[in-house]
Design an enzyme around this catalytic site. Structure first.
Site, PDB file in Angstrom:
ATOM      1  N   GLU A  18       0.036  -1.577   5.419  1.00 40.51           N
ATOM      2  CA  GLU A  18       1.041  -1.216   6.419  1.00 40.51           C
ATOM      3  C   GLU A  18       0.858   0.201   6.931  1.00 40.51           C
ATOM      4  O   GLU A  18       1.078   0.489   8.118  1.00 40.51           O
ATOM      5  CB  GLU A  18       2.449  -1.364   5.808  1.00 40.51           C
TER       6      GLU A  18
ATOM      7  N   ASP B 204       0.823  -1.211   0.000  1.00 40.22           N
ATOM      8  CA  ASP B 204       0.000   0.000   0.000  1.00 40.22           C
ATOM      9  C   ASP B 204       0.858   1.261   0.000  1.00 40.22           C
ATOM     10  O   ASP B 204       2.058   1.229   0.279  1.00 40.22           O
ATOM     11  CB  ASP B 204      -0.952   0.021   1.195  1.00 40.22           C
TER      12      ASP B 204
END
Length: 484
Positions: free
Chosen positions: A146, A79
C-alpha cells in the site's frame, strides 16, 4: 524489549502486533508476512485465499444465530514504511523492529514502528482468533504494497469479496470516523546531461549535510509546517553558487514519495579562497533555519566538511536550471477543504532529489480531494520543470474516496461510539491516501468507514501509538460487529 508490549491490553491484539514486529515487511517484500497471515487463518481452520497479486482473504463464519446478519470486511495493509535514524544500524529486510513502551505510548528504537498499518492487521487477526465475539459473517482482507504503489488494492478483482460493508483499519486518530480521502498522483522529473570533467584548478570539495528534520507522512503531517530537506538544501545552494562560486557535483535528498524528506546531502566544489566564507554561510543558514522553524523543528543540523575532489561536475547550465526549478517548485499545503474545516484539500511533496551518472531524478507526490485540482497542480509542476528543460512524466495515481455522510455503516458506528464512550465521534475526510478510493472503483456500492488508533509521526522514526487508543478501537470494532 519488544516483549513488553505483549502484556498490554487487549493482549490478543498486542500479541499479533508483536509477531508482526518480528517479520520484515517493507513495501515490496511481502513473502514472509503473507505466509504468516495465511498460517494464522489456516491454524484457525478458516477459509484462507490468496489472489493473483498477493492479497490474502480470510473468511470467518457468523456466530451461531447471527448467520442472517450482513457480512463485513475488515481491511488493513501488510506493508510498512522503512525509515531509520542516520545513526541506527538496522536492516529492514532482516532485523526485527524493537518496539517498547514509553509512558502512554508504544514506539521503536530509532526506526519506524510499523503501527501503520500493523495494528490494523493485528486488530483484524484478533477478531478472527476470538471465539467469544458475537458477529455476522466476516471477511478479513490483507492487502499488499500500500505504502508506495497500492498494488494490492489496484489488483483487487470485483468478485473476490462477498460483503457489501467494509471497515478500513488504517486511519490514525481514535475518536474520528473517516468517510473520504484524497487521491494521489506521482510525478517523475528527470534531467539528462553530459558530465563536465573540468574541475577548476584551485577548487576544493565540500560535502554539505542537512539532517535532524522530523520528516513524517506527507498526507497526515503535511499541514504541520515541517521543513522539507530538499527545499532547504537548494535554497542554500542557490546563494552558494551565485555568490561563492560553488559548483554542484552530486546531491541526494529524501527516500520515499510519501515521506517528507528529513535529510539532504550535496557535494560541491568552491574556490579555495572562499572556503572560510562558505563555512560561515553554512553556519548562518543553520541559525536561520533553526529560527524559522522554532517550535516545529528542534534538531536541525547543517554543516560542511572537506571531502575528496570529484572527477566530474554537473554542467553549469543544468545546475542553474535545477536549482531554480527546485526553488520555484510548489511544496506543502496548497489549499484547504471548505466543507471540512482544518482538512487539507491539496498538497505537493518534493520527496526525492537524486543525482547519478549523467542523470538527475526528482520525484514528487501530489495529493488532492479534487481530481481537477490534482491535475492543475500537476500542470503547474510540469510548467516549472519544463521551463528548466527537464522531462516531466505522470507516474500514475489513484482516485480519492468520495465522502458519503449518509452511510448506514457510519450511522451505526456513531451510535456504537456514543454508547461506549458517552460522546459523539468526529466525522472527517483524510488528506492522506487510503485504499478505500481504489476499492470503491472495484466495488462502487461498498459502504465504507475508516478507523484506527492514535498514531503520531507515521513514516518517520518517531512513529508511536497511544496504548489506550488501541483498546478503544478494539471495543468499537467488537461492538459494531455485534450490533450490525
Amino acid at each position: 524489549m519488544s516483549t513488553g508490549i505483549r502484556k498490554l491490553a487487549p493482549e490478543r491484539v498486542w500479541e499479533f502486533f508483536y509477531q508482526l514486529t518480528r517479520i520484515p515487511r517493507p513495501t515490496g517484500h511481502m513473502v514472509e508476512v503473507t505466509r504468516y497471515v495465511e498460517a494464522v487463518g489456516q491454524k484457525l481452520g478458516l477459509e484462507t485465499l490468496r489472489d493473483e497479486v498477493g492479497n490474502v482473504l480470510i473468511r470467518k463464519p457468523a456466530s451461531s444465530g447471527m448467520e442472517g446478519r450482513p457480512s463485513i470486511v475488515l481491511q488493513a495493509h501488510l506493508d510498512m514504511v522503512p525509515q531509520k535514524e542516520n545513526t541506527v544500524a538496522h536492516d529492514f529486510l532482516k532485523d526485527p523492529i524493537e518496539a517498547y513502551v514509553s509512558g502512554e505510548w508504544v514506539t521503536a528504537r530509532g526506526t519506524t514502528l510499523g503501527a501503520d498499518d500493523g495494528l490494523g492487521v493485528a486488530l483484524a487477526l484478533a477478531v478472527l482468533a476470538d471465539d467469544t465475539l458475537r458477529h455476522g459473517p466476516i471477511e478479513a482482507l490483507f492487502t499488499i504494497d500500500e505504502e508506495q504503489s497500492m498494488d494490492g488494492a489496484f489488483g483487487l478483482k470485483a468478485d473476490f469479496l462477498r460483503s457489501g460493508i467494509l471497515l478500513n483499519c488504517d486511519s490514525e486518530k481514535e475518536g474520528e470516523l473517516f468517510v473520504g480521502c484524497a487521491g494521489g498522483l506521482d510525478v517523475n522529473v528527470s534531467f539528462q546531461f553530459r558530465e563536465d570533467h573540468y574541475v577548476p584548478q584551485g577548487d576544493m570539495a565540500v560535502k554539505l549535510t542537512l539532517t535532524g528534520l522530523k520528516g513524517g507522512h506527507s498526507g497526515v503531517d503535511i499541514h504541520l509546517g515541517r521543513a522539507n530537506a530538499n527545499k532547504l538544501m537548494f535554497r542554500f545552494l542557490k546563494e552558494a553558487v551565485r555568490d561563492y562560486g560553488a559548483r554542484l557535483s552530486a546531491v541526494e535528498g529524501g527516500s520515499l514519495r510519501n515521506a517528507i524528506p528529513r535529510d539532504a546531502f550535496a557535494i560541491v566544489t568552491i574556490p579555495g579562497d572562499n572556503a572560510e566564507a562558505l563555512w560561515e554561510l553554512v553556519a548562518d543558514y543553520q541559525d536561520m533555519y533553526r529560527e524559522e522553524f522554532e517550535g516545529i523543528e528542534d534538531q536541525i543540523r547543517f554543516y560542511a566538511e572537506t571531502t575528496e575532489l570529484p572527477e566530474t561536475l554537473i554542467p553549469e547550465e543544468i545546475q542553474d536550471d535545477l536549482i531554480n526549478a527546485i526553488e520555484a517548485c510548489p511544496n506543502g499545503v496548497i489549499d484547504m477543504l471548505h466543507d471540512f474545516p482544518g482538512t487539507v484539500e491539496s498538497s505537493s511533496n518534493l520527496a526525492i532529489v537524486k543525482t547519478s551518472d549523467e542523470l538527475i531524478e526528482i520525484k514528487l507526490l501530489i495529493r488532492s480531494s479534487s481530481e481537477s485540482k490534482k491535475y492543475a497542480i500537476y500542470s503547474s509542476l510540469e510548467s516549472v520543470f519544463a521551463l528548466a528543460g527537464a522531462k516531466v512524466e505522470d507516474g500514475g495515481g489513484y482516485n480519492g474516496w468520495q465522502p458519503n455522510i449518509h452511510s448506514p455503516l457510519l450511522n451505526r458506528m456513531k451510535e456504537a461510539y456514543k454508547a461506549l464512550f458517552g460522546k459523539e465521534p468526529e466525522v472527517k475526510v483524510m488528506h492522506a491516501g487510503l485504499e478505500c478510493g481504489i476499492i470503491q472503483g472495484a466495488y462502487p456500492a461498498m459502504d465504507m468507514v475508516s478507523i484506527g488508533p492514535d498514531i503520531e509521526f507515521p513514516h518517520s522514526p518517531g512513529e508511536r501509538v497511544r496504548i489506550a487508543s488501541v483498546d478503544r478501537v478494539w471495543r468499537l470494532i467488537t461492538k459494531v460487529l455485534e450490533d450490525l
